[in-house]
Design an enzyme around this catalytic site. Structure first.
Site, mmCIF file in Angstrom:
data_model
loop_
_atom_site.group_PDB
_atom_site.id
_atom_site.type_symbol
_atom_site.label_atom_id
_atom_site.label_comp_id
_atom_site.label_asym_id
_atom_site.label_seq_id
_atom_site.Cartn_x
_atom_site.Cartn_y
_atom_site.Cartn_z
ATOM 1 N N SER A 73 2.138 -32.386 -35.164
ATOM 2 C CA SER A 73 1.515 -31.398 -36.804
ATOM 3 C C SER A 73 2.341 -31.046 -37.657
ATOM 4 C CB SER A 73 0.203 -31.036 -37.081
ATOM 5 O OG SER A 73 0.737 -29.776 -35.596
ATOM 6 N N THR A 176 -0.485 -27.601 -39.684
ATOM 7 C CA THR A 176 0.726 -26.138 -40.140
ATOM 8 C C THR A 176 0.670 -25.024 -39.756
ATOM 9 O OG1 THR A 176 -0.091 -28.022 -42.333
ATOM 10 C CG2 THR A 176 1.144 -26.036 -42.768
ATOM 11 N N THR A 194 5.269 -29.746 -42.536
ATOM 12 C CA THR A 194 3.861 -30.353 -42.091
ATOM 13 C C THR A 194 3.866 -31.450 -42.160
ATOM 14 O OG1 THR A 194 1.091 -29.805 -41.753
ATOM 15 C CG2 THR A 194 2.518 -29.943 -43.998
ATOM 16 N N ARG A 204 -0.300 -39.578 -49.532
ATOM 17 C CA ARG A 204 -1.371 -38.402 -49.860
ATOM 18 C C ARG A 204 -0.069 -36.879 -49.573
ATOM 19 N NH1 ARG A 204 -2.553 -33.441 -46.888
ATOM 20 N NH2 ARG A 204 -4.510 -33.020 -47.184
ATOM 21 N N VAL A 205 -0.217 -35.257 -50.239
ATOM 22 C CA VAL A 205 0.422 -34.873 -50.495
ATOM 23 C C VAL A 205 -0.906 -34.020 -50.670
ATOM 24 C CG1 VAL A 205 1.628 -33.347 -51.683
ATOM 25 C CG2 VAL A 205 1.960 -35.755 -51.526
ATOM 26 N N GLY A 206 -0.635 -32.875 -49.481
ATOM 27 C CA GLY A 206 -1.604 -31.956 -49.028
ATOM 28 C C GLY A 206 -1.027 -30.357 -50.206
ATOM 29 N N ASP A 207 -0.968 -29.664 -49.619
ATOM 30 C CA ASP A 207 -1.392 -28.061 -50.163
ATOM 31 C C ASP A 207 0.130 -27.324 -49.151
ATOM 32 O OD1 ASP A 207 -2.159 -27.970 -46.797
ATOM 33 O OD2 ASP A 207 -2.538 -25.582 -47.905
ATOM 34 N N THR A 227 -4.136 -23.316 -43.689
ATOM 35 C CA THR A 227 -3.678 -24.345 -42.622
ATOM 36 C C THR A 227 -4.259 -24.822 -42.916
ATOM 37 O OG1 THR A 227 -3.230 -25.194 -40.647
ATOM 38 C CG2 THR A 227 -4.195 -22.508 -40.885
ATOM 39 N N GLY A 228 -5.366 -26.234 -42.419
ATOM 40 C CA GLY A 228 -6.293 -26.786 -42.744
ATOM 41 C C GLY A 228 -6.433 -28.128 -43.668
ATOM 42 N N LEU A 229 -7.625 -28.131 -43.857
ATOM 43 C CA LEU A 229 -7.438 -29.327 -44.847
ATOM 44 C C LEU A 229 -7.122 -28.863 -46.186
ATOM 45 C CD1 LEU A 229 -8.920 -31.832 -45.666
ATOM 46 C CD2 LEU A 229 -10.377 -31.112 -45.785
ATOM 47 N N GLY A 230 -6.055 -29.110 -46.920
ATOM 48 C CA GLY A 230 -4.773 -29.228 -48.216
ATOM 49 C C GLY A 230 -6.118 -29.470 -49.056
HETATM 50 C C1 SD4 Z 1 -2.285 -30.386 -45.123
HETATM 51 N N1 SD4 Z 1 -2.591 -27.991 -44.824
HETATM 52 O O1 SD4 Z 1 -1.064 -31.216 -45.659
HETATM 53 C C2 SD4 Z 1 -1.965 -29.193 -44.148
HETATM 54 C C3 SD4 Z 1 -2.517 -29.543 -43.116
HETATM 55 C C4 SD4 Z 1 -2.336 -28.223 -42.285
HETATM 56 O O2 SD4 Z 1 -2.787 -27.544 -40.079
HETATM 57 O O3 SD4 Z 1 -2.622 -27.417 -42.385
HETATM 58 N N2 SD4 Z 1 -2.851 -28.647 -41.485
HETATM 59 O O4 SD4 Z 1 -3.503 -30.242 -45.367
#
Ligand code: SD4
Length: 315
Positions: A73, A176, A194, A204-207, A227-230
């Site tokens: 990841s 992440t 990440t 796609r770009v996350g947080d 961390t998690g769903l950006g």
């Molecule tokens: C994202 N936040 O790209 C990141 C992925 C992630 O733990 O954190 N993961 O959405």
């Protein structure tokens, strides 16, 4: 009535009385998301001990994770997008407001170092895609061959069997590393890197590379990372929100819990969403909290190193 009022209060009460991080303050103090944070923190600590700055520490700390071939990841060995291409996001920030980030970048082994170069060598904060890759070449960073790691390849082939070409959002496929640190003089810095959500849409770009979402640092107050769903973190400007809540007097733990409460209130996918936040204030107190159980974080200070299970909204 505000949207927030729709969140069941019983949930807050239950979780506030549940397991939370200890609140003792340490200086210096390094925190990182997930168990891959343990070796990353060890490296950051070593950098501090050998005279490096807190910025050097948070950069070199997460480089350990970017280099870890077993990690799916973070870094180029991570899981690809739905086209089978690995694209990376990273950001770095100092407590004086200096920051840099890269998004949707390919073939760069250490996106965190590229983010630092954006911060230090350009008038910009965020470079994306092909421009970020060209900048890496211009800065003398060699590009890696574009091949999936054996583990990522296997996982991608398995995903394609049932994927219906939809990005699958679940609580397992994104981990992440976000690292926040405080040195003994009270300077703060943070880093976040990440390969993002596995099997995401191309582009796609996350947080993580969005300053204020995946990472925010202010020497006057503290630092936070996510961390998690950006998508859910961006919606609430998660890291910035936590730092602002601490500025208003919340402890790091309270600030993380409030940010999770806001994310829960806004989430349209609560059943499949995980977010975890980590915060550190300028005194060296810390907190961590997540939507659901399973989020842990690594801590390193002069008295030791440990992996802590964060409390969560749902039990
Ligand atoms: C994202 N936040 O790209 C990141 C992925 C992630 O733990 O954190 N993961 O959405």
């Amino acid at each position: 009535m505000s949207t927030l009022a729709t969140v069941p209060l019983a949930g807050i009460a239950r979780n506030l009385s549940g397991k939370t991080a200890e609140t003792i303050a340490y200086k210096p103090h390094i925190l990182s998301t997930w168990n891959h944070g343990m070796p990353a923190n060890d490296k950051a600590w070593e950098v501090l001990e050998t005279g490096g700055s807190i910025l050097d520490a948070v950069e070199q700390g997460v480089m350990v994770t970017e280099n870890d071939l077993s990690n799916l990841s973070v870094g180029l060995q991570g899981l690809p997008d739905r086209e089978g291409i690995v694209t990376l996001d990273a950001s770095i920030m100092k407590g004086d407001g200096s920051c840099g980030a890269v998004a949707f970048v390919r073939q760069v082994k250490h996106p965190i170092s590229l983010a630092r170069k954006v911060m230090e060598n350009t008038p910009h904060v965020l470079l994306a895609g092909e421009g970020a890759r060209q900048f890496a070449i211009a800065e003398g960073m060699p590009l890696e061959e574009e091949v999936l790691s054996p583990n990522a390849e296997k996982a991608y082939e398995r995903w394609k069997e049932n994927a219906k070409y939809q990005p699958i959002i679940n609580i397992e496929n994104h981990d992440t590393i976000g690292m926040i640190g405080l040195d003994e003089t009270g300077s703060l810095a943070g880093s976040c890197t990440t390969s993002g959500l596995a099997y995401k849409m191309h582009g796609r770009v996350g947080d993580s590379p969005i300053i204020g979402a995946g990472l925010f640092v202010d020497d006057q107050v503290g630092a936070a990372t996510a961390t998690g769903l950006g998508e859910e973190v961006i919606r609430i400007c998660g890291a910035f929100l936590i730092v602002e809540l601490m500025r208003q007097g919340r402890t790091p733990q309270e600030a993380c819990e409030e940010a999770v409460r806001r994310a829960v209130a806004k989430s349209k996918n609560l059943d499949s969403t995980q977010i975890g936040f980590l915060a550190l204030n300028k005194e060296g107190s810390f907190g961590g909290y997540a939507i659901r159980p399973g989020f842990n974080f690594a801590q390193h200070h002069a008295n030791g190193r440990s992996l802590i299970d964060a409390g969560s909204w749902f039990n």
